[in-house]
Design a protein around this motif. Structure first.
Motif, short mmCIF file in Angstrom:
data_model
loop_
_atom_site.label_atom_id
_atom_site.label_comp_id
_atom_site.label_asym_id
_atom_site.label_seq_id
_atom_site.Cartn_x
_atom_site.Cartn_y
_atom_site.Cartn_z
N ASN A 1 3.82 -3.25 -11.23
CA ASN A 1 4.94 -3.04 -10.31
C ASN A 1 4.81 -1.70 -9.60
OD1 ASN A 1 5.30 -1.86 -12.88
ND2 ASN A 1 7.49 -1.61 -12.52
N LEU A 2 4.37 -0.67 -10.33
CA LEU A 2 4.18 0.64 -9.71
C LEU A 2 2.88 0.71 -8.91
CD1 LEU A 2 5.34 2.96 -12.65
CD2 LEU A 2 6.69 2.02 -10.76
N ILE A 3 1.86 0.03 -9.39
CA ILE A 3 0.58 0.03 -8.67
C ILE A 3 0.73 -0.65 -7.31
CG2 ILE A 3 -1.78 -0.86 -8.68
CD1 ILE A 3 -1.75 -0.56 -11.72
N MET A 4 1.47 -1.76 -7.27
CA MET A 4 1.69 -2.44 -5.99
C MET A 4 2.50 -1.57 -5.03
SD MET A 4 0.11 -5.32 -5.98
CE MET A 4 -1.18 -4.45 -6.87
N ALA A 5 3.43 -0.79 -5.57
CA ALA A 5 4.20 0.13 -4.72
C ALA A 5 3.27 1.19 -4.12
CB ALA A 5 5.31 0.79 -5.53
N VAL A 6 2.36 1.71 -4.94
CA VAL A 6 1.40 2.70 -4.44
C VAL A 6 0.48 2.08 -3.39
CG1 VAL A 6 -0.49 4.23 -5.08
CG2 VAL A 6 1.48 4.01 -6.58
N ALA A 7 0.03 0.85 -3.65
CA ALA A 7 -0.86 0.17 -2.70
C ALA A 7 -0.18 -0.04 -1.35
CB ALA A 7 -1.32 -1.17 -3.28
N LEU A 8 1.08 -0.44 -1.37
CA LEU A 8 1.80 -0.64 -0.11
C LEU A 8 2.01 0.68 0.63
CD1 LEU A 8 4.46 -3.33 -1.13
CD2 LEU A 8 2.37 -3.66 0.21
N LEU A 9 2.32 1.74 -0.12
CA LEU A 9 2.45 3.05 0.52
C LEU A 9 1.12 3.50 1.12
CD1 LEU A 9 4.70 4.92 -2.08
CD2 LEU A 9 5.33 4.26 0.25
N GLY A 10 0.02 3.20 0.42
CA GLY A 10 -1.29 3.58 0.93
C GLY A 10 -1.70 2.83 2.18
N MET A 11 -1.07 1.69 2.43
CA MET A 11 -1.38 0.92 3.64
C MET A 11 -0.62 1.42 4.86
SD MET A 11 -1.29 -2.94 2.08
CE MET A 11 -1.28 -3.63 3.75
N LEU A 12 0.44 2.17 4.66
CA LEU A 12 1.32 2.53 5.77
C LEU A 12 0.65 3.41 6.83
CD1 LEU A 12 4.83 3.10 4.15
CD2 LEU A 12 4.10 1.25 5.66
N PRO A 13 0.01 4.54 6.47
CA PRO A 13 -0.58 5.38 7.53
C PRO A 13 -1.60 4.65 8.41
CG PRO A 13 -0.38 6.62 5.50
CD PRO A 13 -0.07 5.21 5.16
N PRO A 14 -2.60 3.93 7.84
CA PRO A 14 -3.52 3.19 8.73
C PRO A 14 -2.79 2.16 9.59
CG PRO A 14 -4.43 3.31 6.51
CD PRO A 14 -3.02 3.80 6.43
N LEU A 15 -1.78 1.50 9.01
CA LEU A 15 -1.03 0.51 9.78
C LEU A 15 -0.29 1.16 10.94
CD1 LEU A 15 -0.01 -2.41 10.07
CD2 LEU A 15 1.86 -1.82 8.51
N LEU A 16 0.33 2.31 10.70
CA LEU A 16 1.05 3.02 11.76
C LEU A 16 0.09 3.50 12.85
CD1 LEU A 16 3.59 5.11 9.64
CD2 LEU A 16 4.04 3.03 10.98
#
Length: 281
Positions: A248-263
């Protein structure tokens, strides 16, 4: 005939939506996982949202995971951001000036210089990892932003792309600039850089994602946990000896890690597409 065309269009759209669903389904599962507790995810994969979304994201942003050294995720994201921006800006700055010198300055051996630069494509970081690490260690770059960025900022590919683009600029522009009294620097700033805007934007997006996703080099050049990047953090969270990963926490970190490249991709989408498809200046 019209009905056939309409049916074919509907079938085509259905296939497109099916493809989009396949691509987005793992992201949906990851987002759902961030809304549940660790106990719920053991032995099951829920398909609907829970009520732990804010708690899980607050935990990883402020406390981090013990498996990753207890470093808050925002610290790792800041390290990755510095590294990605440094690599992208450094590669573009070095490549555009090198290509400008090769195309517009007449000096002995300039073609040889380009060939030597191009040959470095056959020597990626993985091939020269040992001597590169030795140089970084001798210069005291271990556990520093300079160590994360400097060894990766040279790019033969970007130099080649800029060189090819500069060769399409009409020679009449250079002659007109000379008649107006513009020197090499003024011609570079007022003519070459504006014409390179879309290409630079496309390269920036690609190089930013390249720098953000780096794993091997940061793994070698960093020892302190405060210098870990987001990719290193996720890897440490997943590979926990004698323990079950907190998905649950790893998936939260993974989604946060996707945000800057996506932006970055969304913010520069128009320039990125134009830089890829534009052939004439």
């Amino acid at each position: 005939m019209v009905e056939k065309k309409g049916l074919g269009k509907a079938i085509g759209h259905a296939f497109l939506w099916f493809g989009i669903a396949i691509v987005l389904f793992p992201l949906y599962i990851a987002l759902v996982a961030t809304t549940h507790t660790f106990d719920v995810l053991i032995g099951s994969t829920p398909l609907w949202f829970g009520g732990e979304f804010l708690k899980n994201f607050t935990t990883v942003l402020t406390q981090g995971l013990k498996a990753a050294g207890g470093i808050p995720v925002w610290v790792m994201m800041a390290n990755s951001l510095v590294m990605a921006l440094g690599i992208a800006i450094g590669k573009i700055a070095i490549s555009i000036t090198a290509a400008y010198a090769i195309v517009y300055f007449r000096f002995p051996g300039r073609e040889l210089c380009f060939v030597l630069i191009f040959i470095t494509l056959m020597m990626p970081v993985e091939v020269r990892i040992v001597p590169t690490f030795q140089v970084a260690a001798n210069l005291n770059f271990i556990d520093s932003y300079l160590g994360l960025v400097l060894p990766l900022i040279a790019s033969a590919t970007a130099t080649f792309l800029y060189r090819q683009m500069f060769m399409t600029i009409p020679a009449e522009l250079l002659e007109a600039a000379r008649i107006d009294g513009a020197g090499p620097w003024r011609f570079f700033v007022d003519v070459v850089l504006p014409l390179s805007r879309t290409n630079t934007a496309a390269l920036f997006v690609v190089l930013f994602i390249y720098g953000w996703n780096q794993y091997l080099w940061p793994l070698l050049v960093t020892n302190q946990e405060s210098m870990y990047t987001i990719v290193m953090g996720i890897q440490r969270m997943v590979n926990i000896p004698d323990a079950v990963p907190e998905w649950n926490l790893i998936m939260a970190v993974a989604l946060l890690g996707m945000l800057p490249p996506l932006l970055v991709v969304l913010g520069m989408q128009k320039l990125f597409v134009r830089g890829l498809v534009e052939t004439e200046k």
